[in-house]
Each structure stands twice: as structure tokens, then as C-alpha cells.
Write an enzyme that holds these catalytic residues in place. Sequence first.
Site, mmCIF file in Angstrom:
data_model
loop_
_atom_site.group_PDB
_atom_site.id
_atom_site.type_symbol
_atom_site.label_atom_id
_atom_site.label_comp_id
_atom_site.label_asym_id
_atom_site.label_seq_id
_atom_site.Cartn_x
_atom_site.Cartn_y
_atom_site.Cartn_z
ATOM 1 N N GLY A 580 0.819 -1.198 0.000
ATOM 2 C CA GLY A 580 0.000 0.000 0.000
ATOM 3 C C GLY A 580 0.852 1.246 0.000
ATOM 4 O O GLY A 580 2.065 1.185 0.220
ATOM 5 N N PRO A 581 0.239 2.391 -0.227
ATOM 6 C CA PRO A 581 0.978 3.653 -0.211
ATOM 7 C C PRO A 581 1.247 4.125 1.219
ATOM 8 O O PRO A 581 0.752 3.538 2.180
ATOM 9 C CB PRO A 581 0.022 4.606 -0.937
ATOM 10 C CG PRO A 581 -1.335 4.068 -0.611
ATOM 11 C CD PRO A 581 -1.172 2.567 -0.559
ATOM 12 N N GLY A 582 2.033 5.201 1.344
ATOM 13 C CA GLY A 582 2.253 5.804 2.650
ATOM 14 C C GLY A 582 3.064 4.940 3.588
ATOM 15 O O GLY A 582 3.984 4.222 3.177
ATOM 16 N N CYS A 607 5.571 -6.001 1.235
ATOM 17 C CA CYS A 607 5.964 -4.604 1.034
ATOM 18 C C CYS A 607 5.603 -3.765 2.266
ATOM 19 O O CYS A 607 6.291 -3.827 3.279
ATOM 20 C CB CYS A 607 5.328 -4.058 -0.240
ATOM 21 S SG CYS A 607 6.088 -2.531 -0.834
ATOM 22 N N GLN A 611 7.064 -3.694 6.419
ATOM 23 C CA GLN A 611 7.351 -2.504 7.220
ATOM 24 C C GLN A 611 6.477 -2.486 8.472
ATOM 25 O O GLN A 611 6.939 -2.150 9.574
ATOM 26 C CB GLN A 611 7.118 -1.253 6.377
ATOM 27 C CG GLN A 611 7.979 -1.177 5.116
ATOM 28 C CD GLN A 611 7.394 -0.276 4.050
ATOM 29 O OE1 GLN A 611 6.545 0.571 4.342
ATOM 30 N NE2 GLN A 611 7.826 -0.460 2.794
ATOM 31 N N SER A 658 9.292 3.225 -1.075
ATOM 32 C CA SER A 658 10.214 4.290 -0.673
ATOM 33 C C SER A 658 10.684 4.088 0.761
ATOM 34 O O SER A 658 11.699 4.649 1.166
ATOM 35 C CB SER A 658 9.525 5.662 -0.773
ATOM 36 O OG SER A 658 9.104 5.928 -2.090
ATOM 37 N N ILE A 659 9.923 3.314 1.543
ATOM 38 C CA ILE A 659 10.214 3.058 2.951
ATOM 39 C C ILE A 659 10.803 1.662 3.089
ATOM 40 O O ILE A 659 10.440 0.748 2.345
ATOM 41 C CB ILE A 659 8.923 3.168 3.808
ATOM 42 C CG1 ILE A 659 8.182 4.487 3.514
ATOM 43 C CG2 ILE A 659 9.246 3.042 5.288
ATOM 44 C CD1 ILE A 659 8.968 5.726 3.831
ATOM 45 N N HIS A 697 7.284 -7.316 -4.337
ATOM 46 C CA HIS A 697 5.959 -7.802 -4.733
ATOM 47 C C HIS A 697 6.090 -9.147 -5.448
ATOM 48 O O HIS A 697 6.479 -9.189 -6.618
ATOM 49 C CB HIS A 697 5.279 -6.798 -5.667
ATOM 50 C CG HIS A 697 4.769 -5.578 -4.988
ATOM 51 N ND1 HIS A 697 3.449 -5.184 -5.029
ATOM 52 C CD2 HIS A 697 5.401 -4.657 -4.213
ATOM 53 C CE1 HIS A 697 3.296 -4.066 -4.334
ATOM 54 N NE2 HIS A 697 4.474 -3.722 -3.827
ATOM 55 N N GLU A 699 3.791 -10.843 -6.668
ATOM 56 C CA GLU A 699 2.791 -10.926 -7.736
ATOM 57 C C GLU A 699 3.151 -10.062 -8.943
ATOM 58 O O GLU A 699 2.433 -10.070 -9.948
ATOM 59 C CB GLU A 699 1.414 -10.516 -7.191
ATOM 60 C CG GLU A 699 1.138 -9.031 -7.136
ATOM 61 C CD GLU A 699 1.914 -8.275 -6.050
ATOM 62 O OE1 GLU A 699 1.864 -7.036 -6.043
ATOM 63 O OE2 GLU A 699 2.578 -8.930 -5.213
#
EC number: 4.1.3.27
Length: 729
Positions: A580-582, A607, A611, A658-659, A697, A699
Site C-alpha cells: 500500500g501507499p504511505g 511490502c 514494514q 520508498s520506505i 511484490h 505478484e
Amino acid sequence: MAAVILEDGAESYTTKGGIVVTRRRREASYSDAIAGYVDRLDERRGAVFSSNYEYPGRYTRWDTAVVDPPLAISSFGRSLWIEAYNERGEVLLALIAEDLKSVADITLGSLAARRLDLTINEPDRVFTEEERSKMPTVFTVLRAVTNLFHSEEDSNLGLYGAFGYDLAFQFDAIELKLSRPDDQRDMVLFLPDEILVVDHYAAKAWIDRYDFARENLSTEGKAADIAPEPFRSVDSIPPHGDHRPGEYAELVVKAKESFRRGDLFEVVPGQKFYERCESRPSEISNRLKAINPSPYSFFINLGNQEYLVGASPEMFVRVSGRRIETCPISGTIKRGDDPIADSEQILKLLNSKKDESELTMCSDVDRNDKSRVCVPGSVKVIGRRQIEMYSRLIHTVDHIEGRLRDDMDAFDGFLSHAWAVTVTGAPKLWAMRFIESHEKSPRAWYGGAIGMVGFNGDMNTGLTLRTIRIKDGIAEVRAGATLLYDSNPEEEEAETELKASAMIAAIRDAKSANSAKSARDVAAVGAGVSILLVDHEDSFVHTLANYFRQTGASVTTVRTPVAEEIFDRVKPDLVVLSPGPGTPKDFDCKATIKKARARDLPIFGVCLGLQALAEAYGGDLRQLAIPMHGKPSRIRVLEPGIVFSGLGKEVTVGRYHSIFADPSNLPREFVITAESEDGTIMGIEHSKEPVAAVQFHPESIMTLGGDAGMRMIENVVAHLAKRAKTKAA
């Protein structure tokens, strides 16, 4: 003269030579029309030509077949003979024989009801290079025949068959050093009276039946019967080939000496492999067509127990009106095991300076061939180093066109290109001399062409490559490699073997019911397993769910936050935290993880999920200096653990982040299972709890190589899910 419609629905038109042609059309079964023709060719002369390969602006799908043609034109050297196979053929032979009486540059020999022999005269003057294609050759007779039957009213009627390699020496003679067998034929072309045409775009098939008449001669009502000649197999086992192992590599060394002296720029010698035919030619043809689709698939029964079965990837000469086209192929690399490996091979091929040089020389010679017969300024490269993919090989291809001058026809274009530099070399004449001096046996049909010469002036021919010649029950496969000064001898020998491999496989596996390599079966390790997939507003979550479902697991996808009643209703055996984003805090991932741990549920993070797990267990997150969005990475597997079991030490994966989890502050109970080349954590597993995660990822398209992503998901379902562990216990 325009065609007229007769009372019975037939069409009639008159050719340039005054022959009245009557065409009657009947519909045929689209689904299986071609199959019946293929089977008949085991014991009857004829040809099936197919294109089961598409390329925009170049190749479309089509099928054409002729069986039991009434007449054939054959040649050897400067001797040519025309044979009639039935009473209808006798009429055609009489019409042609009468017309040939007025043709200069040939000497007519004996004429019987079913055979005319003639000889092509030697040139009696010096021909300039611009008019070389007008020299007396067997094509002098073909021009006369096509002129006799010429009409714009039919695009299918014409001559169908094969042109042998030695025909080039009528255009540009060299000293022949290899002895030719007495029964060699340099050309066999059939004149049919019935043609099957399959139009795949309209999903229709039809059969055109022709009658021919002039003055008191007519095929109408004449007997069409032709006795069959069944295929005969043999018990003898032939040698492996005409080269011993390593001998082709030695030939490469000899060629490099010629390159060093400047005698040659490139040359394409071949070697021949033998196999005993335990299957019928039609079975071999069907098998080859299934495993090796190509723009020029063909199956020809030449008579006299000689067959050609091929899947040529290369156009030789195609003429439509005044337009002439060729598609030189040079630059070859092996297919990968999957689309990702294919893409890597394509990049390698396109970055190869050797392969670029090969194709450049081929196309420069091809442009020279066209410049002999085309309107000045009309020769153009309309496609450069384009990729064409076949069953086992990837090629780079150029597409070149020109416009024939008004005093030139399709035969001029054909002769000017004989034979393509892709099967000879450059300079072409010197390369052909090298081949004649260093190959072990005459090429026969290899390196020549197959196809059709239309009586409307068009031509469609493919190079005789990737071809099986069956003669008296023994199959021959010849394959060559384009040699340059920087060629590696062992690699070039291996390339010839690779090119021959699809043909040899078709011979050996002709009776196999399986027409293509099956994909790896996904292990059904998820049967009975319930998975709760927590969606963090991700754009890849459904692909990820699809991967888990392929294992047989039941997947329920719920967007965060996840209520307690969802856990109670789904009763998951595994919780998957999606990408997911953020950051994990944006979705309160700690709360989801707390609920799962309270139920002692296994957790797998992807992903953002990795985190979230690292942070929930007390670790810190950091931001990459350069975001990795849609970027592939080669990662190192440090500990196979659950996720990477059965995979290699290095895997290519797709990254969108990015994280990342700070390795210096990762909780000690986590084991780092994989990392990128710069040390970024790519995989973790908990040493005591059923928890694992990956930063990439699985997938993604970028993780498809070797089916790595799917294999990771199988491992997670098989060894991490709660019910799977219970079953294993």
C-alpha cells in the site's frame, strides 16, 4: 478480359495467351478443411502452405493447399521437363508445348502425351549486370508459362512448389565441387486445377476448381484420376549427421582466415543431421506446425518418395503488383523459459554488436539485390532490427521494400536475390564458393525457396529454412550459422544444433498428442486453507489474491480497519498484510497485527506489510534515497526459510517502495532472509512466531522469472498457514 458469370454460377475469363479459364467455387469446412489435405499428401503429390504467425504490416494467417495437381514443371541443371499426371494434365501439357515452340533460348526435345523434355540454351552473348536476370535460365520457361496463363482475374491460380539452391548458379555460375546425385531436382512446381483457400479473418474456406480450354483442347470432362504413391518407411538407421562433433567449429576457424584476408565479410555454412522417419510425413508436419508456428509453414510431396516439411521464419521475395519485399533475418538468441527471461534475452540480443553487424551486412546486400531491378530511390528499409519470436529462438529482422521497374517482373526480383545473404554470406558469390568448397554435401532444397508464383504477376515465397527433407524414408535437417570474424567457433556450432533441434523434435515426437510445452502446474497446497487478505488501499491486491487462490485457498479481502467480527466470520488460517501507499501508521497496521497475534494467527506481509511487522515488533523505518517504484532488483537469499525454499541463491523481484526496515534496529527475533545488493532488507522471518514478510511484490511481472513469485506464495501457504501446519503435523 474481365470475368463473366455463367448460367451455372461459374466464372469465366480469358488469359493473355488466349486460354479460357472457368472457375467453379464451392464452400469447404473452415474448421478442418486443411487437415484433410495434409493427410492426403502422405501418398499424393501436392503442397500445403500456411502462415500461422502474425506480425503487423508483414504477416497474416492464411492457408492454401493443392493436391493431385494435373501437371508439374521440374528441372535439373539446364534440363527441364513438364509432366502430365492425368488426362487433364495432358491437355495442359499440349497447351504449354504449343506455346513454347515460339520461345527463344530453349531447345525442345521429345514430346509425348504426358511428358515434354527441353533444354535451356547457354547464353550466346554477354549480359550486363543490369540485365543478368534476363539471361536464358529455367525461368525463361516459367515466364512463358505465366505469360500464357496471365490474368488479373484470379489471385490464387499459379505455380506452387519448391525452388532448389542450385538454381542460383544459372544466374551466377560457380565451379561445382560437390557431386550431385543423379535424381536431384532443382525445381518442382505444380500447376493445380483445384485450390483450397482458407481465410482466417473471415473464418471461411472454399475450393476453386478450374477448367482450361483453347480452340479444340479442353480439360472439361477429362479424367482426373491419379494413382497414389504411399509413403515408404525404412528400417535402416542413418548416421547422426555429416559432421563429427567439433568439426563445424573447425570450419568456423577456416572461415575466420577468409575474413582476415578480406575474402569474405560473413558466410553461412551449414551442417546436416539425419533421423529415421518412424512416422508419416503428415504427422511430422502437424507436429512441427504445432510446436513451431511460422509465417511460412509448408508440407510438400514432390513425388518419388521425396517430401519437404518446414517452418520457415523468413520471407524470401514477396511481390504484390510492382512492390517487392524481403525480410532478412540475422541475429539469433535462445528463448527464455518465461516472458521475463525472454525480455532479458531480447535486451541481450539487441545489445549485441556482433548480431547487429550480421543483420546490417545482410540488409546492405539485400538493398543491393533490389537496386538491380527496382526504380531508383524506391528501395527503403521500413523496419530495422525488429524482434520476431519463435518457439525456441528470438530473431532480429529488417523489412525492406522497393518498386520494380517497368521492364522487370517478379522473376527478375526473385533471381536478383538468389539466394538471400542470410543463407549464403557476403560478398554473396565468394560466400557461395566458400560453401561449395567446405560443406560436406549439396544443399538440394535448403537455402532455396518455397511458395507460389501467381499468374497475375504476384509472388509469395519463403526461404527454405527450418526444413525437414524426407527422401526414401530418411529425414535430413540442415542448419547453418552466420559467421563473422568475431565468431566463437563453439557457440556457432551450438547455434546450428539449436536451430535444428525443433525439426528433430518434430520428427521424434510426431506421434505425441501434446502439441506444446505445458506450463508448470501450481501445487494445490491451499485446499481447505482460509486466508484473510488485509487491503491497504493497494492497486495490486487482487493480483496478490489471485496468486493465493491458485493454490486452492479461499481468500477474503477486506479493507483496513478490520473489525473483530471479520476475524470471527472468516476464521482465517493465515493473515496477509497487503502492500500500500504511505506508511504503516496511515492504516494503523499495529492494531491489525495485534488482533491477529491475539488469535495466534500466522501473518505474511508484503511490502508495506513487512514494514508494518518490523515496526509493530519494535523496529524502525527509514526512507530510501531514491524510491524503487516499478524497478526490478536482483536480491540475495541469505536464509531460504519458509518463503525462499526451493529457490536459487539469487532471485529477480519487483519493487514498489520508498520506505524500508532499518536493519540496524530490526528486533533480534527476526531473521533477515534476503537483501538487495545495497543491503536493503528484502525478506524477514520471526524465529519463534509464524510470521514472515517480503519487501518486494511476489505478484509483480518483475517477479515472474522462473515462476519465482508463485513459488513463494506456494511456500507461504504450504508452510506458514495454520491449517497447513496442522495437516503436516
